[in-house]
Design an enzyme around this catalytic site. Structure first.
Site, PDB file in Angstrom:
ATOM      1  N   ARG A   1       2.047 -12.030  -0.074  1.00 27.70           N
ATOM      2  CA  ARG A   1       0.507 -12.423   0.235  1.00 27.70           C
ATOM      3  C   ARG A   1      -0.131 -13.801  -0.528  1.00 27.70           C
ATOM      4  O   ARG A   1       0.300 -14.092  -1.733  1.00 27.70           O
ATOM      5  CB  ARG A   1      -0.382 -11.044   0.227  1.00 27.70           C
ATOM      6  CG  ARG A   1       0.180 -10.113   0.659  1.00 27.70           C
ATOM      7  CD  ARG A   1      -0.670  -9.406   1.333  1.00 27.70           C
ATOM      8  NE  ARG A   1      -0.356  -8.548   2.544  1.00 27.70           N
ATOM      9  CZ  ARG A   1      -0.845  -8.426   3.952  1.00 27.70           C
ATOM     10  NH1 ARG A   1      -1.380  -8.435   4.210  1.00 27.70           N
ATOM     11  NH2 ARG A   1      -0.022  -7.274   4.723  1.00 27.70           N
TER      12      ARG A   1
ATOM     13  N   SER B   1      -1.311  -3.523  10.267  1.00 29.52           N
ATOM     14  CA  SER B   1      -0.624  -4.222   9.430  1.00 29.52           C
ATOM     15  C   SER B   1       0.619  -4.937   9.587  1.00 29.52           C
ATOM     16  O   SER B   1       1.683  -4.732  10.340  1.00 29.52           O
ATOM     17  CB  SER B   1      -0.663  -3.980   7.335  1.00 29.52           C
ATOM     18  OG  SER B   1      -1.716  -2.363   7.651  1.00 29.52           O
TER      19      SER B   1
ATOM     20  N   ASP C   1      -9.171  -9.621   9.243  1.00 28.97           N
ATOM     21  CA  ASP C   1      -8.746  -7.985   8.854  1.00 28.97           C
ATOM     22  C   ASP C   1      -9.453  -7.297   9.085  1.00 28.97           C
ATOM     23  O   ASP C   1      -9.433  -6.357   9.490  1.00 28.97           O
ATOM     24  CB  ASP C   1      -8.286  -8.373   7.333  1.00 28.97           C
ATOM     25  CG  ASP C   1      -7.117  -6.946   6.827  1.00 28.97           C
ATOM     26  OD1 ASP C   1      -6.404  -6.955   7.782  1.00 28.97           O
ATOM     27  OD2 ASP C   1      -7.556  -6.046   5.887  1.00 28.97           O
TER      28      ASP C   1
ATOM     29  N   CYS D   1       0.618  -7.849  12.154  1.00 33.33           N
ATOM     30  CA  CYS D   1       1.042  -7.675  13.290  1.00 33.33           C
ATOM     31  C   CYS D   1       0.557  -8.394  14.228  1.00 33.33           C
ATOM     32  O   CYS D   1       0.606  -8.676  15.314  1.00 33.33           O
ATOM     33  CB  CYS D   1       1.383  -6.373  13.756  1.00 33.33           C
ATOM     34  SG  CYS D   1       2.224  -4.349  13.530  1.00 33.33           S
TER      35      CYS D   1
ATOM     36  N   LYS E   1      -9.105  -2.248   1.920  1.00 33.96           N
ATOM     37  CA  LYS E   1      -9.172  -0.674   2.668  1.00 33.96           C
ATOM     38  C   LYS E   1     -10.008   0.569   2.432  1.00 33.96           C
ATOM     39  O   LYS E   1     -10.769   1.196   2.987  1.00 33.96           O
ATOM     40  CB  LYS E   1      -7.777  -0.297   2.580  1.00 33.96           C
ATOM     41  CG  LYS E   1      -6.917  -2.222   3.551  1.00 33.96           C
ATOM     42  CD  LYS E   1      -7.159  -2.276   4.823  1.00 33.96           C
ATOM     43  CE  LYS E   1      -7.051  -3.865   4.866  1.00 33.96           C
ATOM     44  NZ  LYS E   1      -5.709  -3.871   6.005  1.00 33.96           N
TER      45      LYS E   1
ATOM     46  N   HIS F   1     -10.064  -2.407  11.352  1.00 36.31           N
ATOM     47  CA  HIS F   1      -9.557  -3.093  11.533  1.00 36.31           C
ATOM     48  C   HIS F   1      -9.401  -4.010  12.081  1.00 36.31           C
ATOM     49  O   HIS F   1      -8.702  -3.950  13.018  1.00 36.31           O
ATOM     50  CB  HIS F   1      -7.932  -2.189  10.914  1.00 36.31           C
ATOM     51  CG  HIS F   1      -7.116  -2.580   9.731  1.00 36.31           C
ATOM     52  ND1 HIS F   1      -5.563  -2.204  10.886  1.00 36.31           N
ATOM     53  CD2 HIS F   1      -7.062  -4.088   8.665  1.00 36.31           C
ATOM     54  CE1 HIS F   1      -4.778  -3.039   9.011  1.00 36.31           C
ATOM     55  NE2 HIS F   1      -6.027  -3.845   8.751  1.00 36.31           N
TER      56      HIS F   1
ATOM     57  N   ARG G   1       1.193  -1.261  -0.402  1.00 33.17           N
ATOM     58  CA  ARG G   1       0.108  -0.129   0.084  1.00 33.17           C
ATOM     59  C   ARG G   1       0.641   1.244  -0.030  1.00 33.17           C
ATOM     60  O   ARG G   1       1.825   1.256   0.773  1.00 33.17           O
ATOM     61  CB  ARG G   1      -0.909  -0.160   2.029  1.00 33.17           C
ATOM     62  CG  ARG G   1      -2.044  -1.037   1.013  1.00 33.17           C
ATOM     63  CD  ARG G   1      -3.217  -0.248   2.610  1.00 33.17           C
ATOM     64  NE  ARG G   1      -1.916  -1.091   3.689  1.00 33.17           N
ATOM     65  CZ  ARG G   1      -1.945  -0.280   4.361  1.00 33.17           C
ATOM     66  NH1 ARG G   1      -1.693   1.068   4.654  1.00 33.17           N
ATOM     67  NH2 ARG G   1      -0.884  -1.281   5.473  1.00 33.17           N
TER      68      ARG G   1
ATOM     69  N   TYR H   1      -1.765  -3.470  -6.802  1.00 32.78           N
ATOM     70  CA  TYR H   1      -1.705  -4.279  -5.590  1.00 32.78           C
ATOM     71  C   TYR H   1      -2.698  -4.166  -4.384  1.00 32.78           C
ATOM     72  O   TYR H   1      -2.869  -2.929  -3.994  1.00 32.78           O
ATOM     73  CB  TYR H   1       0.052  -3.918  -4.875  1.00 32.78           C
ATOM     74  CG  TYR H   1       0.573  -4.859  -4.132  1.00 32.78           C
ATOM     75  CD1 TYR H   1       1.124  -6.027  -4.524  1.00 32.78           C
ATOM     76  CD2 TYR H   1       0.301  -4.453  -2.666  1.00 32.78           C
ATOM     77  CE1 TYR H   1       1.919  -8.104  -3.912  1.00 32.78           C
ATOM     78  CE2 TYR H   1       0.508  -6.371  -1.500  1.00 32.78           C
ATOM     79  CZ  TYR H   1       1.689  -7.187  -2.688  1.00 32.78           C
ATOM     80  OH  TYR H   1       2.006  -8.704  -1.058  1.00 32.78           O
TER      81      TYR H   1
HETATM   82  P1  GTP Z   1      -2.390  -7.637   7.528  1.00 31.80           P
HETATM   83  O1  GTP Z   1      -3.017  -8.741   6.673  1.00 31.80           O
HETATM   84  O2  GTP Z   1      -1.040  -6.808   7.191  1.00 31.80           O
HETATM   85  O3  GTP Z   1      -3.667  -6.947   8.807  1.00 31.80           O
HETATM   86  O4  GTP Z   1      -1.757  -8.287   8.983  1.00 31.80           O
HETATM   87  P2  GTP Z   1      -1.782  -9.447   9.619  1.00 31.80           P
HETATM   88  O5  GTP Z   1      -2.274  -8.266  11.406  1.00 31.80           O
HETATM   89  O6  GTP Z   1      -3.030 -10.174   9.877  1.00 31.80           O
HETATM   90  O7  GTP Z   1      -1.011 -10.226  10.443  1.00 31.80           O
HETATM   91  P3  GTP Z   1      -0.308 -11.406  10.449  1.00 31.80           P
HETATM   92  O8  GTP Z   1      -1.158 -12.626  11.147  1.00 31.80           O
HETATM   93  O9  GTP Z   1      -0.017 -11.746   8.526  1.00 31.80           O
HETATM   94  O10 GTP Z   1       1.197 -11.611  10.940  1.00 31.80           O
HETATM   95  C1  GTP Z   1       1.834 -10.790  10.086  1.00 31.80           C
HETATM   96  C2  GTP Z   1       3.225 -11.563  10.989  1.00 31.80           C
HETATM   97  O11 GTP Z   1       3.514 -11.130  12.252  1.00 31.80           O
HETATM   98  C3  GTP Z   1       3.803 -13.034  10.542  1.00 31.80           C
HETATM   99  O12 GTP Z   1       5.521 -12.798  10.287  1.00 31.80           O
HETATM  100  C4  GTP Z   1       3.586 -13.210  11.892  1.00 31.80           C
HETATM  101  O13 GTP Z   1       4.540 -15.248  11.853  1.00 31.80           O
HETATM  102  C5  GTP Z   1       4.228 -12.858  12.890  1.00 31.80           C
HETATM  103  N1  GTP Z   1       3.293 -13.250  14.009  1.00 31.80           N
HETATM  104  C6  GTP Z   1       1.665 -13.938  14.380  1.00 31.80           C
HETATM  105  N2  GTP Z   1       1.587 -13.881  15.624  1.00 31.80           N
HETATM  106  C7  GTP Z   1       2.870 -13.745  16.268  1.00 31.80           C
HETATM  107  C8  GTP Z   1       2.677 -13.755  17.404  1.00 31.80           C
HETATM  108  O14 GTP Z   1       1.891 -14.160  18.147  1.00 31.80           O
HETATM  109  N3  GTP Z   1       4.572 -14.203  17.990  1.00 31.80           N
HETATM  110  C9  GTP Z   1       5.407 -13.728  16.702  1.00 31.80           C
HETATM  111  N4  GTP Z   1       6.650 -13.564  17.531  1.00 31.80           N
HETATM  112  N5  GTP Z   1       4.839 -13.346  15.360  1.00 31.80           N
HETATM  113  C10 GTP Z   1       3.883 -13.126  14.885  1.00 31.80           C
HETATM  114  C1  SPV Z   2      -3.287  -4.168   5.222  1.00 23.85           C
HETATM  115  O1  SPV Z   2      -1.683  -3.412   4.674  1.00 23.85           O
HETATM  116  O2  SPV Z   2      -3.504  -3.816   6.494  1.00 23.85           O
HETATM  117  C2  SPV Z   2      -3.137  -5.787   4.745  1.00 23.85           C
HETATM  118  C3  SPV Z   2      -3.157  -5.328   2.876  1.00 23.85           C
HETATM  119  O3  SPV Z   2      -4.249  -6.218   5.127  1.00 23.85           O
HETATM  120  S1  SPV Z   2      -3.999  -4.561   2.179  1.00 23.85           S
HETATM  121  O4  SPV Z   2      -4.720  -4.976   1.860  1.00 23.85           O
HETATM  122  O5  SPV Z   2      -2.731  -4.320   0.673  1.00 23.85           O
HETATM  123  O6  SPV Z   2      -4.433  -3.200   2.582  1.00 23.85           O
HETATM  124 MN    MN Z   3      -5.070  -5.753   7.363  1.00 18.74          MN
END
Ligand code: GTP
Ligand code: SPV
Ligand code: MN
Length: 647
Positions: free
Chosen positions: A431, A312, A337, A314, A270, A290, A112, A261
């Site tokens: 992704r 994002s 999400d 996290c 979003k 979010h 983004r 993307y």
């Molecule tokens: P967006 O789709 O961008 O909104 O991201 P998200 O908030 O859904 O994050 P996602 O669950 O995909 O995790 C992002 C990264 O954080 C990945 O590399 C995970 O492996 C890492 N991660 C997630 N949960 C944990 C956790 O409990 N501990 C640690 N150390 N890393 C974590």
């Molecule tokens: C984020 O960045 O929080 C996402 C990926 O979930 S995107 O759809 O590209 O915003």
């Molecule tokens: Mn997101």
């Protein structure tokens, strides 16, 4: 080669060979097979309501595509798009899996772009708070109505010449739910169409529904063409230099140019569900956030639903698909999400997931960390910017243990890759785009039109220092303050450089559709509308003196959820700390953990750190939000400062 690739090879792609839904429609279509003189190559113009037709006509006149394709969401349509993308190199097949594809973008179009994302209102202060003089505002970008029109005129006229314009009807939320909303995305990217088919309910049923209920959000998207006409990556057209993402809440209108993307181009996500969504939610008295949504059942069979807002990359997808390490607990996923939440007539806050798929971060997803995601994503999935293997599969950082022996790896840029290169094989923001229904722990109520009742809201982020694993807010307004004061280490999901601790209030900083101060006021007002849930703050990412995460995270996060459930049932398992309520020692279930956990290190509240944190939050509120921030939030901050002074 899987069967589908064989079938696709046979499929002719000339206009005349494009199948229509049925013969009658084709006959009907004779009258309407042009829109403003442009050939309609697929679908039926008479299926469009007059206002959708008007939107398509205006867009055709502006963008001048070679032909128009009205999407019906059918299987055959999807096959045609896949074939098209295989032929032009947008995607490559992944024959190791069923109906999976890999897209590799122009390396300049991988995330983004917040700096090029604008909200258009008559008055600037409806969109963003006024920062102190000399300070750059970081709570969104405003554009004037004339700037909006100019940005479009500078980019869109003729931008679809030589391309097909796709008309994508979609529903955010289960079709027909009182909480759902409809959109029409117009795009020149077949990748966007194929992705929208996964991420939203898409196609003819949406148009049928629209005839009953006329309102929809208009979303116009083009991948664009660089002004010098030179496309460096012909298989991923885009125009990074002129990329712009525009929103006009007053007209429920989204216009996006230059990027193919993720959130830049899948406009239901979003742009609609959060930015435009938050403005609709404000008007109608609900929340567009979010947030993931999960259901958790304890060993006694009691089930509660929780939402969580993390910035994002996290951990939302990971928490939404949690595989609990605590025996007897079950987690089910409603969404990973976005949550739309509204009080019902009984004053219960109910949430729907407006999406239909997961657009999840690939790196870090593995059998060890997220076995549920791994069981979801190896059929009917479009991967973007991951690496691929010589046995026809995918690869990314974290997948080492699933790698077949002796396979060769090609990185996301298309180059041979080995670990020794020192570079990541997959882009850090690579992704998977996969249907939610395939998730083995998808909640039975995930498409319930009424939504699911929410008992707790979590805020959280990546905080390497000072912030404990979990704390509970003391009241609703304290909880809203906690959301407003959220900070997190930057990630690859956006265009930021380096690891800095950034303010990301409510995990919404890139997604506010209107002035953040007014948004906080709206959150505070929810207390008078119904029974508000408890608010908590979590941090899986605190690091110890050895520089490693103290908390193992992932499935072990079920221990934190257990404490939250107990708090929601009114158990007195906490002590009051300066920042809020924390588990009393012995009240967080740490039994049978693999590693010994240093409770003190995980829960300590270093006074110096928190004094600095409070000063930083004060500085942020003063310089970024000023008088737009409700007085109640300043009062919460003042009280926090006083409590910390007593540590
Ligand atoms: P967006 O789709 O961008 O909104 O991201 P998200 O908030 O859904 O994050 P996602 O669950 O995909 O995790 C992002 C990264 O954080 C990945 O590399 C995970 O492996 C890492 N991660 C997630 N949960 C944990 C956790 O409990 N501990 C640690 N150390 N890393 C974590
Ligand atoms: C984020 O960045 O929080 C996402 C990926 O979930 S995107 O759809 O590209 O915003
Ligand atoms: Mn997101």
């Amino acid at each position: 080669m899987p069967e589908i690739i064989e079938q696709l090879k046979e499929m002719p792609l000339g206009n005349c060979a494009l199948p229509r839904q049925n013969k009658n429609q084709q006959t009907n279509c004779g009258l309407y097979s042009h829109i403003r003189g442009t050939n309609v190559s697929f679908g039926n113009v008479s299926s469009l309501t007059p206002s959708v037709q008007a939107f398509v006509e205006e867009s055709v006149a502006l963008c001048q595509p070679d032909q128009v394709h009205i999407c019906d969401g059918s299987e055959i349509e999807n096959k045609i798009l896949i074939k098209l993308m295989l032929d032009d190199g947008t995607i490559i097949p992944l024959p190791k899996y069923e109906n999976c594809w890999l897209a590799r973008t122009n390396p300049a179009d991988v995330a983004r772009v917040e700096s090029r994302t604008f909200i258009c209102t008559e008055h600037k202060d409806d969109t963003i708070p006024t920062p102190t003089e000399g300070v750059k505002g970081t709570l969104g970008n405003w554009i004037s109505p004339s700037g909006f029109d100019q940005a479009i005129q500078e980019r869109f006229p003729g931008c679809m010449k030589g391309r097909t314009m796709y008309v994508v009807p979609f529903s955010m939320g289960p079709l027909g739910s009182a909480l759902s909303k409809i959109g029409i995305e117009i795009t020149d990217s077949p990748y966007v169409v194929a992705s929208m088919r996964i991420m939203a309910r898409m196609g003819s049923p949406v148009l049928e529904h629209l005839r009953k209920q006329g309102d929809f959000v208009r979303a116009l998207h083009s991948v664009g063409t660089p002004s010098n006409g030179v496309m460096e990556h012909p298989s991923w057209p885009c125009d990074p230099e002129r990329t712009i993402i525009l929103h006009k809440p007053a007209e429920n209108l989204i216009v996006s140019y230059g990027s193919g993307y993720g959130g830049n181009s899948l406009l239901g996500k979003k742009c609609f569900a959060l930015r435009i969504g938050s403005t609709i939610a404000k008007r109608e008295g609900w929340l567009a956030e979010h947030m993931l949504i999960l259901g958790i059942t304890n060993p006694k069979g009691e089930k509660k639903y929780i939402t969580a807002a993390f910035p994002s990359a996290c951990g939302k997808t990971n928490l939404a698909m949690l595989n609990p390490s605590l025996p007897g607990y079950k987690v089910e996923c409603v969404g990973d999400d976005i949550a739309w939440m509204k009080f019902d007539n009984d004053g219960i806050l109910r949430a729907i997931n407006p999406e239909n798929g997961f657009f999840g971060v690939a790196p870090g997803t593995s059998i060890e960390t997220n076995p549920i995601a791994m069981a979801t994503i190896f059929k009917n999935t479009i991967f973007t910017n991951v690496a691929y293997t010589s046995d026809g599969g995918v690869y990314w950082e974290g997948m080492e243990s699933s790698l077949a022996p002796n396979v060769e790896i090609t990185d996301w840029l298309g180059n041979p890759w080995t670990k020794e290169s020192g570079k990541p094989a997959a882009h850090p923001n690579s992704r998977f785009c996969t249907p939610a229904a395939q998730c083995p722990i998808i909640d039975t109520h995930w498409e319930d039109p009424k939504g699911v009742p929410i008992s707790a809201i979590l805020f959280g982020g990546r905080r390497p220092a000072g912030v404990p694993l979990i704390y509970e807010s003391r009241s609703w307004s304290h909880g809203v303050f906690v959301g407003a004061a959220m900070r997190s280490e930057s990630t690859a999901a956006a265009e930021h450089k380096g690891k800095v601790i950034m303010h990301d209030p409510f995990a919404m900083r890139p997604f506010f559709g209107y002035n953040f101060g007014h948004y906080v006021q709206h959150w505070l007002s929810m207390e008078s509308r119904g029974n508000v849930p408890k608010i908590f703050h979590v941090n899986w990412f605190r690091k110890g003196s050895n520089g490693k995460f103290i908390w193992p995270g992932y499935g072990e996060n079920s221990r934190v959820l257990e404490w939250i459930l107990r708090r929601c049932s009114g158990e007195q398992c906490y002590t009051d700390a300066a920042i809020g309520r924390v588990p009393a020692e012995g009240h967080l279930n740490l039994a049978n953990m693999k590693d010994d956990i240093d409770y003190q290190e995980l829960f300590s509240l270093p006074k110096e750190f928190w004094l600095e944190e409070v000063a930083e939050i004060r500085n942020y509120f003063d310089s970024q939000v000023g008088s737009d921030l409700p007085e109640q939030i300043y009062e919460e901050l003042k009280q926090l400062k006083e409590r910390i002074a007593q540590i």
